[in-house]
Motif scaffolding. Structure first.
Motif, PDB file in Angstrom:
ATOM      1  N   MET A 213       4.714   0.106  -8.440  1.00 39.24           N
ATOM      2  CA  MET A 213       3.745  -0.828  -8.422  1.00 39.24           C
ATOM      3  C   MET A 213       2.999  -1.462  -9.654  1.00 39.24           C
ATOM      4  SD  MET A 213       0.966  -1.634  -5.591  1.00 39.24           S
ATOM      5  CE  MET A 213      -0.254  -2.886  -5.548  1.00 39.24           C
TER       6      MET A 213
ATOM      7  N   ASP B 172       2.623  -8.646  -5.031  1.00 37.83           N
ATOM      8  CA  ASP B 172       1.496  -7.951  -5.130  1.00 37.83           C
ATOM      9  C   ASP B 172       0.950  -7.793  -3.818  1.00 37.83           C
ATOM     10  OD1 ASP B 172       2.080  -7.173  -7.622  1.00 37.83           O
ATOM     11  OD2 ASP B 172       0.760  -8.629  -8.897  1.00 37.83           O
TER      12      ASP B 172
ATOM     13  N   LEU C  62       3.097  -5.735  -1.475  1.00 34.95           N
ATOM     14  CA  LEU C  62       3.029  -4.608  -1.403  1.00 34.95           C
ATOM     15  C   LEU C  62       1.809  -3.912  -1.060  1.00 34.95           C
ATOM     16  CD1 LEU C  62       4.719  -4.400  -5.200  1.00 34.95           C
ATOM     17  CD2 LEU C  62       5.684  -3.332  -3.047  1.00 34.95           C
ATOM     18  N   GLU C  63       0.665  -4.684  -1.221  1.00 37.80           N
ATOM     19  CA  GLU C  63      -0.664  -4.411  -0.532  1.00 37.80           C
ATOM     20  C   GLU C  63      -0.744  -4.234   0.778  1.00 37.80           C
ATOM     21  OE1 GLU C  63      -2.865  -3.122  -2.758  1.00 37.80           O
ATOM     22  OE2 GLU C  63      -4.293  -2.648  -0.901  1.00 37.80           O
TER      23      GLU C  63
ATOM     24  N   ALA D 157       1.978  -3.984   2.897  1.00 37.18           N
ATOM     25  CA  ALA D 157       2.703  -2.985   3.138  1.00 37.18           C
ATOM     26  C   ALA D 157       2.103  -1.545   3.112  1.00 37.18           C
ATOM     27  CB  ALA D 157       4.051  -2.796   2.552  1.00 37.18           C
ATOM     28  N   ARG D 158       1.309  -1.289   1.953  1.00 32.25           N
ATOM     29  CA  ARG D 158       0.457   0.034   1.933  1.00 32.25           C
ATOM     30  C   ARG D 158      -0.392   0.102   2.666  1.00 32.25           C
ATOM     31  NH1 ARG D 158      -2.445   0.962  -3.627  1.00 32.25           N
ATOM     32  NH2 ARG D 158      -3.689  -0.286  -2.757  1.00 32.25           N
ATOM     33  N   ALA D 159      -1.320  -0.962   3.164  1.00 32.68           N
ATOM     34  CA  ALA D 159      -2.128  -0.809   4.130  1.00 32.68           C
ATOM     35  C   ALA D 159      -1.773  -0.535   5.811  1.00 32.68           C
ATOM     36  CB  ALA D 159      -3.022  -2.030   4.414  1.00 32.68           C
ATOM     37  N   ARG D 160      -0.565  -0.719   5.877  1.00 33.62           N
ATOM     38  CA  ARG D 160       0.186  -0.671   7.364  1.00 33.62           C
ATOM     39  C   ARG D 160       0.888   0.511   7.210  1.00 33.62           C
ATOM     40  NH1 ARG D 160      -0.377  -5.962  10.353  1.00 33.62           N
ATOM     41  NH2 ARG D 160      -2.177  -6.805   9.051  1.00 33.62           N
ATOM     42  N   HIS D 161       1.003   1.347   6.145  1.00 35.27           N
ATOM     43  CA  HIS D 161       1.979   2.708   6.079  1.00 35.27           C
ATOM     44  C   HIS D 161       3.419   2.334   6.148  1.00 35.27           C
ATOM     45  CE1 HIS D 161      -2.025   4.491   6.433  1.00 35.27           C
ATOM     46  NE2 HIS D 161      -2.342   3.897   7.538  1.00 35.27           N
TER      47      HIS D 161
ATOM     48  N   LYS E 280       6.571   1.893   3.991  1.00 38.96           N
ATOM     49  CA  LYS E 280       7.032   2.050   2.601  1.00 38.96           C
ATOM     50  C   LYS E 280       7.736   0.939   1.818  1.00 38.96           C
ATOM     51  CE  LYS E 280       8.158   6.977   2.343  1.00 38.96           C
ATOM     52  NZ  LYS E 280       9.485   7.946   2.330  1.00 38.96           N
TER      53      LYS E 280
ATOM     54  N   GLU F 109       8.496  -0.695  -2.357  1.00 41.16           N
ATOM     55  CA  GLU F 109       8.200  -0.939  -3.808  1.00 41.16           C
ATOM     56  C   GLU F 109       8.642  -2.065  -4.548  1.00 41.16           C
ATOM     57  OE1 GLU F 109      10.717   2.639  -5.207  1.00 41.16           O
ATOM     58  OE2 GLU F 109      10.832   2.769  -2.853  1.00 41.16           O
TER      59      GLU F 109
ATOM     60  N   GLU G 285       9.255  -3.938  10.273  1.00 44.38           N
ATOM     61  CA  GLU G 285       8.718  -3.766   9.159  1.00 44.38           C
ATOM     62  C   GLU G 285       8.479  -5.116   7.923  1.00 44.38           C
ATOM     63  OE1 GLU G 285       9.304   0.993   8.151  1.00 44.38           O
ATOM     64  OE2 GLU G 285      10.579  -0.345   6.937  1.00 44.38           O
TER      65      GLU G 285
END
Ligand SMILES: [Zn+2]
Length: 351
Positions: free
Chosen positions: A1, A229, A232-233, A235-239, A241, A243, A327
């Protein structure tokens, strides 16, 4: 990222928007639509009766949700190569579907996915089971269309400050003809309203889910990667995966994607978020090898009539269709709501 480029603005955008209701439901709807389009309209290559029937079905779905749907016809002739013979020009009229909510004159976020499947273009194609009337195209690209429909439904009744427009393209498989025709059709003023194009193409077979920006727009201005960005952020906050292209092949710069309907928008200077599933660490590291699962011969399902269908994908990747549908729908649904309905006093980046 990549490092976050618009930290203050981004931070503002990430606050204040509640998680949407029932993401599970939207994901299931996306999966159902993918399966329906693939199973009911195989061989929907540009200019065929099947493509026309698919377009009518999709237009009806969007109309019922409350969108005004315009059919945009364009010339999508393409060449067919036969050995020992001259190349044949195959005439084809393509139809793009443009779905808008009534009213709206400000910024537009455009969600695009191609609904056409690959035609037979070479003499060898039929022998190798590539393209043609039997191709279900579940991954490429019923998957993108399914997510687009679920997002359209999720947003249909929401009060939005900015327009979210859905465009389902044809002619992608013969040289991005539908998306080019669409971009060319926009007058300068209308083009300037489109602040982001989100492209959905091939979301299932690939090992990994990717969010990319457009190569031309971010090389001119790194801030054009704002939606990548943000995605990606989220997705990360919601676990979840996800990239972006790691840039292992110098021809394809890190953080950027290619080779689908995002290109005409990127060339026109419109920021892009390209969503795809593949595996940029395999093969030539050019994004063309989707997986190392042995059940997918050659590592890709693209255009293969005996692979890109539910019977095979469900067998090799059980549960994947529903998982990815959920997702992608969840990340993009959240992103679209943040962009199109910014909380009071917080403008989205560049809007
Ligand atoms: Zn495709």
């Amino acid at each position: 990222m990549r490092p976050l480029l618009l930290v203050p603005l981004l931070a503002a955008c990430l606050q204040g928007t509640p998680a949407s209701a029932a993401p599970e439901e939207a994901g299931l709807l996306a999966a159902r639509e993918m399966r329906h389009l693939a199973a009911t309209f195989p061989g929907r290559s540009v200019g065929t009766q099947r493509a026309g029937a698919a377009a009518e079905y999709l237009a009806r779905r969007l109309t019922r949700m409350g969108y005004v749907v315009e059919r945009q016809a364009f010339d999508s002739s393409y060449t067919v190569e036969k050995p020992g013979a001259e190349k044949l020009s195959q005439p084809a009229e393509g139809i793009n579907l443009i779905a808008r909510r009534p009213g709206g004159s400000g910024p537009v976020v455009l969600v695009g996915a191609h609904y056409d499947s690959r035609p037979v273009r070479k003499a060898d194609d039929a022998r190798q089971h590539i393209g043609g009337a039997a191709l279900a195209g579940l991954d490429d690209n019923a998957s993108g269309v399914g997510v687009a429909l679920a997002l359209a439904e999720r947003l249909a009744a929401k009060p939005l400050q900015h327009e979210v427009r859905f465009v389902l393209f044809s002619g992608e498989e013969v040289g991005l003809k539908g998306s080019r025709a669409y971009v060319d059709s926009l007058a300068a003023e209308e083009r300037a309203r489109v602040r982001l194009m989100i492209n959905l193409d091939s979301l299932i077979t690939g090992d990994r889910l990717y969010f990319h920006a457009g190569p031309k727009t971010v090389s001119a201005n790194p801030a054009a990667g704002f939606a990548r960005d943000m995605a990606l952020e989220i997705a990360r906050a919601r676990h979840i995966k996800a990239e972006t292209n790691p840039g292992l092949n110098p021809k394809y710069p890190a953080g950027t994607g290619c080779c689908s309907d995002l290109e005409p928008f990127d060339e026109a200077g419109i920021p892009v978020l390209a969503v795809e599933a593949t595996n940029w660490t395999l093969g030539e590291r050019d994004g063309y090898t989707q997986t190392d699962r042995p059940g997918i011969p050659g590592g890709m399902s693209w255009h293969k009539t005996d692979v890109d269908k539910a019977e095979v994908i469900d067998h090799v990747l059980p549960g994947r269709v529903e998982q990815r549908a959920r997702e992608v729908t969840e990340v993009l649904g959240t992103l679209l709501e943040r962009l199109a309905r910014p909380a009071k006093g917080q403008g989205a980046p560049d809007f």
